[in-house]
Design a protein around this motif. Structure first.
Motif, PDB file in Angstrom:
ATOM      1  N   GLU A  29      59.226 123.194  66.890  1.00 36.51           N
ATOM      2  CA  GLU A  29      60.612 122.400  66.702  1.00 36.51           C
ATOM      3  C   GLU A  29      60.395 121.597  65.501  1.00 36.51           C
ATOM      4  OE1 GLU A  29      63.287 118.938  69.122  1.00 36.51           O
ATOM      5  OE2 GLU A  29      61.829 120.312  70.248  1.00 36.51           O
ATOM      6  N   SER A  30      59.264 120.677  65.334  1.00 36.37           N
ATOM      7  CA  SER A  30      59.106 119.992  64.135  1.00 36.37           C
ATOM      8  C   SER A  30      57.331 119.916  63.872  1.00 36.37           C
ATOM      9  CB  SER A  30      59.668 118.676  64.159  1.00 36.37           C
ATOM     10  OG  SER A  30      59.400 117.765  63.023  1.00 36.37           O
ATOM     11  N   ARG A  31      57.123 120.073  62.573  1.00 42.66           N
ATOM     12  CA  ARG A  31      55.605 119.767  62.431  1.00 42.66           C
ATOM     13  C   ARG A  31      55.361 119.165  61.301  1.00 42.66           C
ATOM     14  NH1 ARG A  31      51.555 125.013  62.006  1.00 42.66           N
ATOM     15  NH2 ARG A  31      49.612 123.756  61.995  1.00 42.66           N
ATOM     16  N   THR A  32      54.385 118.222  61.159  1.00 41.47           N
ATOM     17  CA  THR A  32      54.178 117.456  60.242  1.00 41.47           C
ATOM     18  C   THR A  32      52.894 117.688  59.455  1.00 41.47           C
ATOM     19  OG1 THR A  32      55.600 115.568  60.886  1.00 41.47           O
ATOM     20  CG2 THR A  32      53.819 115.022  59.239  1.00 41.47           C
ATOM     21  N   PHE A  33      52.804 117.875  58.081  1.00 39.61           N
ATOM     22  CA  PHE A  33      51.537 118.524  57.799  1.00 39.61           C
ATOM     23  C   PHE A  33      50.808 117.524  56.815  1.00 39.61           C
ATOM     24  CE2 PHE A  33      54.020 122.216  58.498  1.00 39.61           C
ATOM     25  CZ  PHE A  33      52.831 123.189  58.991  1.00 39.61           C
ATOM     26  N   THR A  34      49.786 117.083  56.975  1.00 34.38           N
ATOM     27  CA  THR A  34      49.112 115.951  56.201  1.00 34.38           C
ATOM     28  C   THR A  34      47.710 116.478  55.536  1.00 34.38           C
ATOM     29  OG1 THR A  34      47.736 115.034  58.165  1.00 34.38           O
ATOM     30  CG2 THR A  34      50.115 114.060  57.736  1.00 34.38           C
ATOM     31  N   ASP A  35      47.458 117.712  56.059  1.00 32.51           N
ATOM     32  CA  ASP A  35      46.351 118.267  55.181  1.00 32.51           C
ATOM     33  C   ASP A  35      46.358 118.458  53.807  1.00 32.51           C
ATOM     34  OD1 ASP A  35      44.543 120.465  54.335  1.00 32.51           O
ATOM     35  OD2 ASP A  35      43.835 120.491  56.203  1.00 32.51           O
ATOM     36  N   PRO A  36      45.394 117.855  53.084  1.00 32.27           N
ATOM     37  CA  PRO A  36      45.687 117.851  51.541  1.00 32.27           C
ATOM     38  C   PRO A  36      45.782 119.350  50.828  1.00 32.27           C
ATOM     39  CG  PRO A  36      44.004 116.386  52.132  1.00 32.27           C
ATOM     40  CD  PRO A  36      44.302 117.282  53.374  1.00 32.27           C
ATOM     41  N   ALA A  37      45.047 120.301  51.584  1.00 34.47           N
ATOM     42  CA  ALA A  37      45.362 121.639  51.163  1.00 34.47           C
ATOM     43  C   ALA A  37      46.563 122.349  51.306  1.00 34.47           C
ATOM     44  CB  ALA A  37      44.168 122.551  51.829  1.00 34.47           C
ATOM     45  N   PHE A  38      47.353 121.919  52.409  1.00 35.70           N
ATOM     46  CA  PHE A  38      48.473 122.523  52.587  1.00 35.70           C
ATOM     47  C   PHE A  38      49.771 121.793  51.579  1.00 35.70           C
ATOM     48  CE2 PHE A  38      52.893 122.214  54.388  1.00 35.70           C
ATOM     49  CZ  PHE A  38      53.397 123.597  54.915  1.00 35.70           C
ATOM     50  N   ILE A  39      49.406 120.528  51.358  1.00 30.92           N
ATOM     51  CA  ILE A  39      50.240 119.752  50.578  1.00 30.92           C
ATOM     52  C   ILE A  39      50.173 120.078  49.063  1.00 30.92           C
ATOM     53  CG2 ILE A  39      50.627 117.621  49.613  1.00 30.92           C
ATOM     54  CD1 ILE A  39      50.110 116.094  52.406  1.00 30.92           C
ATOM     55  N   LYS A  40      48.983 120.540  48.714  1.00 31.81           N
ATOM     56  CA  LYS A  40      48.508 121.087  47.205  1.00 31.81           C
ATOM     57  C   LYS A  40      49.156 122.685  47.255  1.00 31.81           C
ATOM     58  CE  LYS A  40      45.090 122.156  43.992  1.00 31.81           C
ATOM     59  NZ  LYS A  40      45.994 123.064  43.136  1.00 31.81           N
ATOM     60  N   LEU A  41      48.977 123.333  48.311  1.00 34.79           N
ATOM     61  CA  LEU A  41      49.592 124.592  48.316  1.00 34.79           C
ATOM     62  C   LEU A  41      51.274 124.713  48.206  1.00 34.79           C
ATOM     63  CD1 LEU A  41      49.464 127.701  48.300  1.00 34.79           C
ATOM     64  CD2 LEU A  41      49.719 127.440  50.981  1.00 34.79           C
ATOM     65  N   MET A  42      51.681 123.700  48.938  1.00 36.70           N
ATOM     66  CA  MET A  42      53.352 123.477  48.825  1.00 36.70           C
ATOM     67  C   MET A  42      53.594 122.896  47.216  1.00 36.70           C
ATOM     68  SD  MET A  42      56.158 123.899  50.011  1.00 36.70           S
ATOM     69  CE  MET A  42      55.997 124.303  51.761  1.00 36.70           C
ATOM     70  N   ALA A  43      52.996 122.156  46.951  1.00 34.19           N
ATOM     71  CA  ALA A  43      53.151 121.658  45.661  1.00 34.19           C
ATOM     72  C   ALA A  43      53.131 122.830  44.399  1.00 34.19           C
ATOM     73  CB  ALA A  43      52.399 120.250  44.999  1.00 34.19           C
ATOM     74  N   ASP A  44      51.864 123.453  44.585  1.00 33.54           N
ATOM     75  CA  ASP A  44      51.807 124.474  43.516  1.00 33.54           C
ATOM     76  C   ASP A  44      52.914 125.553  43.703  1.00 33.54           C
ATOM     77  OD1 ASP A  44      49.397 123.302  42.564  1.00 33.54           O
ATOM     78  OD2 ASP A  44      48.092 124.532  43.756  1.00 33.54           O
ATOM     79  N   ALA A  45      53.306 125.777  45.027  1.00 35.18           N
ATOM     80  CA  ALA A  45      54.487 126.705  45.053  1.00 35.18           C
ATOM     81  C   ALA A  45      55.858 126.143  44.473  1.00 35.18           C
ATOM     82  CB  ALA A  45      54.598 126.900  46.562  1.00 35.18           C
ATOM     83  N   MET A  46      56.145 124.814  44.809  1.00 34.66           N
ATOM     84  CA  MET A  46      57.093 124.272  44.215  1.00 34.66           C
ATOM     85  C   MET A  46      57.094 124.302  42.498  1.00 34.66           C
ATOM     86  SD  MET A  46      57.944 121.191  46.681  1.00 34.66           S
ATOM     87  CE  MET A  46      59.514 120.602  46.026  1.00 34.66           C
ATOM     88  N   ASN A  47      55.836 124.095  41.906  1.00 31.85           N
ATOM     89  CA  ASN A  47      55.700 123.941  40.652  1.00 31.85           C
ATOM     90  C   ASN A  47      55.925 125.181  39.870  1.00 31.85           C
ATOM     91  OD1 ASN A  47      55.521 121.167  40.504  1.00 31.85           O
ATOM     92  ND2 ASN A  47      53.336 121.220  40.663  1.00 31.85           N
ATOM     93  N   GLY A  48      55.493 126.239  40.786  1.00 34.23           N
ATOM     94  CA  GLY A  48      55.636 127.809  40.008  1.00 34.23           C
ATOM     95  C   GLY A  48      56.838 128.387  40.464  1.00 34.23           C
ATOM     96  N   SER A  49      57.839 127.564  41.339  1.00 28.74           N
ATOM     97  CA  SER A  49      59.078 128.155  41.503  1.00 28.74           C
ATOM     98  C   SER A  49      60.061 128.704  40.280  1.00 28.74           C
ATOM     99  CB  SER A  49      59.916 127.292  42.710  1.00 28.74           C
ATOM    100  OG  SER A  49      60.270 126.145  41.783  1.00 28.74           O
TER     101      SER A  49
END
Length: 159
Positions: free
Chosen positions: A58-78
């Motif tokens: 339903e809803s999930r919060t990610f605080t793991d630095p590895a996930f956050i870095k992966l998402m930021a990298d994906a956004m920066n490379g979009s």
């Protein structure tokens, strides 16, 4: 010996402006997303195609630095999608920064491996950005994997 200063001054004033224009064109429309500034990423599943609200969660919060870095990298490379978009929403995504500031997006990954993802700013849903298939595959594994699983990224995943 008279040296004409006018053209030299114009060149010196023009170069920084041209450099700024060129460099600003090299980024995506999000600007640079610094993973170290993000404290958490929340994904809210949006029901569609007969799925229940709770699939995969339903809803999930990610605080793991590895996930956050992966998402930021994906956004920066979009990359910007040139056409107008007509899409549903698989996940509503909220980035929460350390100072409490938030940004809302729509994230569509799908479950098929090897496919690009789609990232759309919530305030302008007509403009979208593709997430590379490589980044989308990594995100899919973490988002659609078991809800209780820990994130395992090796140093080779970021190459």
């Amino acid at each position: 010996m008279d040296v004409e200063v006018g053209p030299i001054k114009r060149i010196l004033l023009t170069v920084p402006v041209l450099l700024a224009v060129l460099l600003s064109g090299c980024q995506n429309a999000f600007g640079f997303i610094n993973a170290r500034w993000i404290s958490e990423i929340t994904l809210d599943c949006q029901p569609a195609d007969g799925r229940a609200q709770s699939e995969p969660f339903e809803s999930r919060t990610f605080t793991d630095p590895a996930f956050i870095k992966l998402m930021a990298d994906a956004m920066n490379g979009s990359k910007r999608v040139q056409n107008d978009l007509y899409h549903g929403a698989e996940f509503k995504m909220k980035l929460t920064f350390g100072d409490g500031y938030t940004e809302d997006y729509i994230l569509n990954l799908g479950e098929a491996e090897g496919k690009q993802g789609l990232l759309v700013p919530a305030e302008n849903s007509a403009k979208g950005y593709t997430v590379s298939a490589k980044d989308a595959d990594k995100l899919r594994k973490l988002v659609y994997g078991e809800a209780g699983s820990t994130i395992q990224l090796s140093m080779w995943d970021n190459l």
